[in-house]
Enzyme design. Sequence first.
Site, PDB file in Angstrom:
ATOM      1  N   GLU A   1     -67.352  13.181  29.710  1.00  0.00           N
ATOM      2  CA  GLU A   1     -67.769  14.476  29.169  1.00  0.00           C
ATOM      3  C   GLU A   1     -66.594  15.099  28.415  1.00  0.00           C
ATOM      4  O   GLU A   1     -65.742  15.760  29.014  1.00  0.00           O
ATOM      5  CB  GLU A   1     -68.279  15.409  30.273  1.00  0.00           C
ATOM      6  CG  GLU A   1     -67.391  15.539  31.501  1.00  0.00           C
ATOM      7  CD  GLU A   1     -67.534  16.892  32.194  1.00  0.00           C
ATOM      8  OE1 GLU A   1     -68.461  17.642  31.890  1.00  0.00           O
ATOM      9  OE2 GLU A   1     -66.675  17.195  33.036  1.00  0.00           O
TER      10      GLU A   1
ATOM     11  N   HIS B   1     -66.389  17.909  37.715  1.00  0.00           N
ATOM     12  CA  HIS B   1     -66.898  18.407  36.436  1.00  0.00           C
ATOM     13  C   HIS B   1     -65.818  19.241  35.755  1.00  0.00           C
ATOM     14  O   HIS B   1     -65.003  19.896  36.408  1.00  0.00           O
ATOM     15  CB  HIS B   1     -68.158  19.247  36.665  1.00  0.00           C
ATOM     16  CG  HIS B   1     -68.871  19.613  35.407  1.00  0.00           C
ATOM     17  ND1 HIS B   1     -68.499  20.686  34.627  1.00  0.00           N
ATOM     18  CD2 HIS B   1     -69.936  19.041  34.777  1.00  0.00           C
ATOM     19  CE1 HIS B   1     -69.297  20.762  33.577  1.00  0.00           C
ATOM     20  NE2 HIS B   1     -70.178  19.778  33.648  1.00  0.00           N
TER      21      HIS B   1
END
Length: 261
Positions: free
Chosen positions: A172, A100
């Site tokens: 993302e 992430h």
Amino acid sequence: MSRKSLIAGNWKMNLNHFEAIALVQKIAFSLPDKYYDKVDVTVLPPFTDLRSVQTLVDGDKLRLTYGAQDLSQHDLGAYTGDISGAFLAKLGCSFVLVGHSERRTYHDEGDALVAAKTAAALKNSLTPIVCIGEYLEIREVGEHVSHCQNQLRGSLAGLSPEQIGNVVIVYEPVWAIGTGRVASAADAQEVCEAIRKELGALASPQVAETVRVLYGGSLNAKNIGDIVAQQDVDGGLVGGASLDGAQFATLAVIAAGGPLP
């Protein structure tokens, strides 16, 4: 090929184990079972919540799944503070986030470490949700597609085509994480299509067609429909909106094609 949508809720460092139970109960109440035939729904709580979530999901026979936000590249040993994929598997986790942007930024995790963690997840029968994405300055000079493809190659280095077929990828854009800014549906499709093309080069076009590619970044009920309707977008990684059970359930319903209950 038809790929089943996936909506994953990344709780980040929020909610203690009591609050986790309440949120999962709210999601379960707000999302009738019929929608699970069209969308997979998973939540990614902090490590300290996982046992409580497991007990609730198993005890009430809920159809949603759960996973973790990170794991160690190691299975066992003198790695203080690390959490093994083997431990997560024993807790019944189905998924684990890897790479992430907040891990990459705040903990200096590079592609090589992400690849090692991805391999560790697969070794323990967990589905890694591998995140890639660009900073705003990269997008502004038009290098966002090549950046994401390079990051994808590094993050999947050493995996076989079969292993790549068992991974979920998230696009993302870092500039859209927690900022309220969101990529347009066309922006998301552009990069997700490029990701799938790169997966085809790394594994095969056939494998690439089976891999779910998600979008993550300030998703909400107003924008998720247009984004997940794109040909190469197979769902979403949801941040802040996943902390509201009713809102998260609404996103899952939209991803399933509706109608709202």
